[in-house]
Every structure is written in structure tokens, then in C-alpha cells.
Design an enzyme around this catalytic site. Structure first.
Site, PDB file in Angstrom:
ATOM      1  N   HIS B  58       8.125  19.337  -2.495  1.00  0.00           N
ATOM      2  CA  HIS B  58       7.471  20.090  -1.421  1.00  0.00           C
ATOM      3  C   HIS B  58       6.690  19.172  -0.479  1.00  0.00           C
ATOM      4  O   HIS B  58       5.841  19.635   0.272  1.00  0.00           O
ATOM      5  CB  HIS B  58       6.506  21.117  -2.003  1.00  0.00           C
ATOM      6  CG  HIS B  58       7.152  22.138  -2.880  1.00  0.00           C
ATOM      7  ND1 HIS B  58       8.156  22.941  -2.434  1.00  0.00           N
ATOM      8  CD2 HIS B  58       6.945  22.478  -4.178  1.00  0.00           C
ATOM      9  CE1 HIS B  58       8.543  23.752  -3.427  1.00  0.00           C
ATOM     10  NE2 HIS B  58       7.833  23.473  -4.489  1.00  0.00           N
ATOM     11  N   HIS B 220      11.917  27.332  -3.115  1.00  0.00           N
ATOM     12  CA  HIS B 220      12.613  26.530  -4.113  1.00  0.00           C
ATOM     13  C   HIS B 220      14.105  26.740  -3.979  1.00  0.00           C
ATOM     14  O   HIS B 220      14.854  26.539  -4.926  1.00  0.00           O
ATOM     15  CB  HIS B 220      12.201  26.937  -5.522  1.00  0.00           C
ATOM     16  CG  HIS B 220      10.743  26.871  -5.723  1.00  0.00           C
ATOM     17  ND1 HIS B 220       9.941  27.974  -5.637  1.00  0.00           N
ATOM     18  CD2 HIS B 220       9.935  25.829  -5.981  1.00  0.00           C
ATOM     19  CE1 HIS B 220       8.696  27.606  -5.855  1.00  0.00           C
ATOM     20  NE2 HIS B 220       8.660  26.313  -6.058  1.00  0.00           N
TER      21      HIS B 220
END
Lengths: 212, 333
Positions: B58, B220
Site C-alpha cells: 500500500h 487488496h
């Protein structure tokens, strides 16, 4: 039957191998429901366990210690959601066989019951949520029922494994209610839950050890 | 999919190694655990510490937000997977200055379990911990099940305001209150154009046609709530904003902070085109933009697409958003 600490360690080594072989299959299942890494996660965790089995645990004779070390090692290697779930399971299982170098029928039944209770307590999922518990709860319920009637672990485990397998397969037809995949809603139908599948592998790998 | 890596198995370790060596004045790794990083600057005794964390992939989240005015430490997990309790515990012990530690993380099952276990472990060492879970992703659950919602890019505003409050000497309870208030007033909505792929498998995280987009996807690579034909940037921005406005009323005269967040492979050009429309719509509604952020703030590897986040600001939150920050991957003056 009696299971020695050596057999117990060998069982975990077999799980390492099974998870490595099923890595791509578990990722494939997860791609339909999540981020596609369940096989990778299981592989990372069990490879770390393998390292311990070959070193720190190579001569360990306390089944409790073997199980709890497996749990903590798995957790420290993966985190994720399966880390705390399986770690809690193996630690609780380890607690009930603490200090024992050989496990009899009752020990083995207690071990797997404590394992399932630990996972459930940590994850708080129920049957029908499309998780690991769809395999584990039917398995544990059947194990307890059958063992209460027969006091024979081998036959009770075989029966229980069938219930676990049915539970795993049932996840194909249900909507995910928990975890990342729950955001899919109806779109989750048709895909078997990867967590329920890896849980089944952990259980089914134990069966060959019962015939010896 | 192509990647500049050595070995898929080592990407997290090698990333951390490079990061710590690139920013030695800002951050250091703890000897106790190589996934535990803390600010290189020593904080005053009595300052509440902020701990953040989550999976890798991330970037710049989460380790990029350790620094002055944001977080004091970070626990780094495997790709898209929560860190285990061990690095969380080590960071907590290293950053606690006696005033307690606030854990800020997204509402994911794995994070809830691992951070929860860590909190139990450090309580035994007499460290006070408050936990605040970000849950800004409108698409992740309907309003009636708000407690199930996940955290996505809006987590940035939770770090920003909580970090500022801690820096200003707020106590543990008040830093947590600011973080919760920010989360309560934050909504995000994302759109995905192309999938990402895990370094270990190289496989795309979902399938999507050349002319399709996923509305409401998670960060995700989880599929979104619906797959629809791709439309113009203005039309996409309108759709995302509509969902946010339906979920949280924003009235004329109110103040907001805006984040248009890239998911990893979307050019700034497109993000600014999206922001342009967001500004137009808010202006039409008479809503005042106090601060705007456009860029890659919380990504999903090389995923294409973006999210829009709006945070409603009262005077207290406005002051916190305005405070300066000095992190390796984010600076605000």
C-alpha cells in the site's frame, strides 16, 4: 491408538508438504473471493514451521510444546487473519496435551476439540459464514458425538473428517458473511472458501497417521 | 505481470531495507524485529504515541507516514496481510513515552485480531493502548452494517488529525477521540480499472475487460460491488460522489478535506482530472474545500483506478488537518 511425539512432528512435516503442493490451488480459490494470496500465506507460514521442526523441535518430546511452537511460528511468519486463527488453535491444542510424549485416544480427541474451539473463539465465525469454521465446526461436532459413543479415536476421526469435507464443500453454495470476501455478497456464490479448504487439508493430512 | 524485483519471497524485507537506508534521518528499524520501524527523532516524555500498520503493498502507506506530525512507529506485514503481534508489541514498547499509545488501523479481520492480541500483550507491561479502526469505505458494507466497513484511503485523514493532536500534547483519550471523530466524518469510494498482481504469484487479482470498471472495489484487489462499462472521468467522479453524499450529508457552508487517491498505476493527469470534477461539484453545493490532496496516498501495488475521500471538518479537525507534517513520503508545511 497411541501417537508418539515423533509421529506428531512428522504429521506437521506432512502439512508443510501438502500446503506447498496445494499453494497454487489455494491462491486460485482465493482469487475468486479475495486478493488471491491464501496459498502464498499458508506456504510462508508452514515453511517457517518447517524450519522449526528441523531445528528447535527436532528432538522435542513434549507434544504440547510442539503444537504451541508450531502455532506461534506460523503466527509470527504470516500475521494476516489465518495467523491468529491457526496459532490460537494450535496453542489451545498444545495446552491440553502439555507434557505428554505420547497421545492416547482421549488426548487426541481433546487436542482436536481444543484446536477447533480455539480457532472459533479467536475468529468468532459460525457455520454458514463461508469461512474456515464451515469445515472445523461440523468436524468437531461429529468427532465429539462419535467418540462419546465409541471411545475410539480412529473411527471417530474418520467420521468427523467426512463431516468436515461436507462442510468445506458447502461453502461453494453460500454467501460470504465475514472477512474481505463478504463485500462480494451474492457474487461470492459458486466459489469454495480457501480458508475452509486449507482447514480441511490440515485435518485430512492427519488421517494417514491413524492407520499406523 | 512485469515487476522490478529480485525474488517474490523477499520483496518486503528488501523494501524495508531500502527504505530505512534511504531515510536514515527519519526512520530506523528496531533490532528486536525487522518488521518494526520507529521515527528516528526522539519524542518528549508525556507525548501520546501513534502506532500504525498493516500489510505491505500500500506504499506510501503505512511506513511512509512515520514522522513529525503523523505516526511514531509502524508494524509492517506481508503483502496485503496484517502484521503479526510481535512487531506491533516491539514498536509499542519503543514509542511509549508514558502517556500511552494509540493504534490506528483499518477494520479488517486480520488487523483486528493481530492488533488486539498485541494490545493484550502490552497491557501486561502496563502500557495503555487505545485502538481506533478506520472504516471509511462506503462500498464495503451498507449503512445498516456500518461496523463491518473497511478502511481505505480515508485512513490517511485519521493519521493526520490524530498525529497532529498527539503532537499538540493532547492526552490519550483525546487523541483517540480526534481519531474516532475523523473516522466518523470520513467517507471514501473507489473505482478500479486494472488489477494488481502479487509479487509471489504474478497473477492478476481480478479479471476486468478493456472497457470495464469496477465500482467500489477494495484496496487488496478484492472485486467491487458492480462491474460496469467505463465512462468519462466526470461521470465516474459524479457516481462516486453520489454514493458518498447519500451516505453522509454534506450541507452548504460546511468544510471538507478532499483526497483523490491513486491506486498505484494511475497517472497524476487522470487524478487531477478527477479532482477538477470533485471541486466543481462541491462548489455547486456551496461546500468549502479547506485542504486538498491528490496523488498516491494508499495504493494497491500497480492497481489502476482511484478513490475519492471526503472528510467533514469542524473547527477542531480543521486545525488538526492544517498542522505541518514531515514524513519521508509525505510533507506538509
Amino acid at each position: 491408538m497411541n501417537m508418539t511425539a515423533t509421529d506428531f512432528t512428522e504429521y506437521f512435516k506432512q502439512v508443510v508438504e501438502v500446503m506447498e503442493n496445494e499453494k497454487d490451488y489455494l491462491c486460485e480459490l482465493d482469487r475468486k473471493l479475495g486478493d488471491g494470496d491464501h496459498g502464498v500465506t499458508m506456504s510462508i507460514g508452514w515453511q517457517a514451521v518447517n524450519e522449526q521442526l528441523n531445528n528447535k523441535l527436532a528432538d522435542e518430546t513434549d507434544c504440547g510444546k510442539i503444537s504451541s511452537t508450531v502455532g506461534m511460528t506460523f503466527l509470527n511468519a504470516v500475521g494476516s487473519s489465518v495467523g491468529p486463527l491457526y496459532a490460537t488453535g494450535f496453542m489451545r491444542g498444545g495446552k491440553v496435551v502439555k507434557g505428554k510424549s505420547e497421545l492416547n485416544d482421549t488426548d487426541l480427541k481433546d487436542f482436536w476439540t481444543a484446536f477447533v474451539n480455539g480457532v472459533q473463539e479467536r475468529g468468532k465465525a459460525e457455520v454458514g459464514d463461508k469461512t474456515i469454521m464451515d469445515t472445523l465446526i461440523p468436524f468437531a461436532n461429529r468427532l465429539e458425538e462419535t467418540f462419546a459413543q465409541t471411545n475410539d479415536f480412529v473411527s471417530a476421526f474418520k467420521e468427523a473428517l467426512l463431516a468436515g469435507e461436507e462442510g468445506m464443500k458447502s461453502t461453494k453454495d453460500i454467501v460470504s458473511k465475514i472477512g474481505r470476501s463478504s463485500r462480494l455478497g451474492e457474487r461470492s456464490i459458486g466459489a469454495q472458501d480457501p480458508g475452509a479448504t486449507s482447514a480441511y487439508f490440515i485435518l485430512s493430512t492427519f488421517q494417514p497417521f491413524l492407520n499406523n | 505481470m512485469k515487476k522490478l524485483i529480485n525474488d517474490g519471497e523477499n520483496v518486503v524485507e528488501e523494501m524495508i531495507d531500502g527504505y530505512v537506508k534511504a531515510h536514515p534521518n527519519h526512520i530506523k528499524a528496531l533490532e528486536e524485529n525487522d518488521r518494526a520501524l520507529v521515527s528516528a527523532k526522539t519524542k518528549d516524555d508525556g507525548k501520546v504515541a501513534i502506532l500504525i500498520g498493516g500489510g505491505s503493498g500500500h506504499e506510501p502507506a503505512f511506513m511512509g507516514y512515520v514522522g513529525e506530525g503523523m505516526a511514531d512507529g509502524v508494524a509492517v506485514g506481508n503483502i496485503f496481510a496484517s502484521p503479526p503481534p510481535a512487531p506491533i508489541v516491539e514498536v509499542t514498547k519503543a514509542i511509549d513515552k508514558g502517556a500511552g499509545v494509540v493504534y490506528l488501523y483499518g477494520n479488517y479481520a486480520g488487523d483486528v485480531m493481530n492488533f488486539g492480541m498485541a494490545a493484550e500483550l502490552v497491557e501486561m507491561e502496563d502500557i495503555n493502548v487505545e485502538m481506533v479502526l478506520a472504516s471509511d469505505d462506503v462500498a464495503s458494507a451498507p449503512k445498516e452494517q456500518k461496523e463491518k466497513r473497511r478502511g481505505i484511503a480515508g485512513e490517511f485523514f485519521v493519521y493526520k488529525t490524530a498525529g497532529a493532536a498527539a503532537e499538540q500534547g493532547y492526552n490519550l483519550e483525546d487523541v483517540a477521540r480526534i481519531a474516532r471523530k475523523t473516522n466518523e466524518n470520513t467517507r471514501s469510494m473507489g473505482v478500479g480499472l486494472t488489477p494488481c498482481s502479487l509479487p509471489q504469484t504474478g497473477e492478476p487479482s481480478f479479471e476486468i475487460g478493456d472497457n470495464e470498471m469496477e465500482i467500489g472495489l477494495g484496496h487488496h484487489g478484492e472485486p467491487g460491488i458492480r462491474k460496469v462499462p467505463l465512462e468519462s472521468a466526470d461521470r465516474v467522479a459524479d457516481q462516486l460522489l453520489d454514493v458518498i453524499f447519500q451516505d453522509m450529508a454534506i450541507n452548504e457552508g460546511e468544510d471538507v478535506a478532499v483526497l483523490v487517491n491513486g491506486l498505484g498505476s494511475t497517472p497524476r493527469m487522470e487524478l487531477y482530472i478527477m479532482f477538477r470534477r470533485v471541486e466543481q461539484v462541491l462548489k455547486e453545493k456551496g461546500v468549502n474545500i479547506c485542504r486538498s490532496y491528490v496523488g498516491d496516498y494508499i495504493t494497491s501495488l500497480e492497481m489502476g483506478g482511484c478513490s475519492i475521500t471526503l472528510t467533514k471538518l469542524d473547527d477542531e479537525l480543521k486545525e488538526m488537518v492544517d498542522q505541518p507534517v514531515d514524513c519521508p513520503m509525505f510533507v506538509q508545511r
